[in-house]
Design a protein around this motif. Structure first.
Motif: not given
Length: 242
Positions: A42-43, A46-47, A83, A155-156, A185
């Protein structure tokens, strides 16, 4: 013009580990929740979308502009909350947001508005490193919305927030989703159920399913998202995408 984000055949490997495995999806206005167990990719995904990482293959387009060929245009469309804590923790909140605003050629009004929306006006004079985890998260959120971008990658976003702070941020995200693409995310299934218009579930670098909550429950023959999540992430079998 309505903003559109398209991800096509995206792959990213680290040594022999495939973090993102031939992923494709498209997003329009509204909130999409990205779910998956730890290590699902997931991260990393996103990145890559945010331009912090490069992919091995595949492409990302924003309004038909390729992120590799038109990086400035695409990055101007995106606000990203990564994150963890914000960078430059030795800076004051005001200095940090002013610096971020200057990078995007924005004035002080943008800083004030982002601080107001994120409810951090009372800590603007404090160093980021002295703040609680919840306040640090909100400072990070403020920098992600400072340019009023058309696409928000979060992200979170509620990690470390107390119930009141969480309620405020989720309400703000929901309001902003009326005219933005918001990609969140999260590992909190109840959060996804509450605010997401669309849900994507990843496991082992692959998309297992994507669609509305009702479509996912029907397709997985599940009564709850938690039940569907368990079925999808504890099996190597993928389901067709909606």
């Amino acid at each position: 013009m309505l903003t559109k984000l398209e991800v096509s055949n995206l792959t990213k490997t680290y040594d022999s580990n495939i973090a993102v495995n031939n992923i494709s999806f498209s997003l329009g206005t509204g909130i999409t929740a990205l779910l998956g167990p730890n290590g699902a990719g997931k991260s990393t995904l996103m990145n890559i979308i945010a331009g912090f990482l490069s992919s091995d293959s595949g492409e990302i387009k924003i309004n038909n502009f390729n992120t590799c060929k038109s990086p400035i245009y695409c990055k101007n469309e995106i606000g990203f909350l990564p994150e963890g804590s914000p960078l430059y923790s030795d800076m004051s909140v005001r200095s940090f947001l002013t610096y971020i605003a200057s990078l995007r050629d924005l004035n002080k009004n943008a800083v004030s508005l982002a601080a107001q929306k994120s409810q951090i006006e009372n800590v603007m004079h404090k160093k980021i490193e002295t703040l609680s985890k919840g306040y640090q998260r909100r400072v990070g959120f403020a920098q992600s919305i400072i340019s009023n971008p058309n696409i928000l990658l979060l992200d979170e976003p509620t990690d470390g927030l107390d119930p009141n702070q969480k309620e405020h941020i989720l309400k703000l995200i929901k309001e902003m989703s009326q005219n933005k693409i918001i990609f969140i995310s999260t590992h909190l299934l109840d959060e996804a159920e509450t605010i997401a218009d669309k849900i994507i579930i990843m496991d082992q670098g692959q998309i297992k399913i994507q669609g509305t909550l009702s479509a996912i429950l029907k397709k997985t023959d599940s009564k709850t998202l938690a039940q569907a999540f368990k079925k999808l992430t504890s099996s190597a079998k993928s389901l067709e995408h909606d």
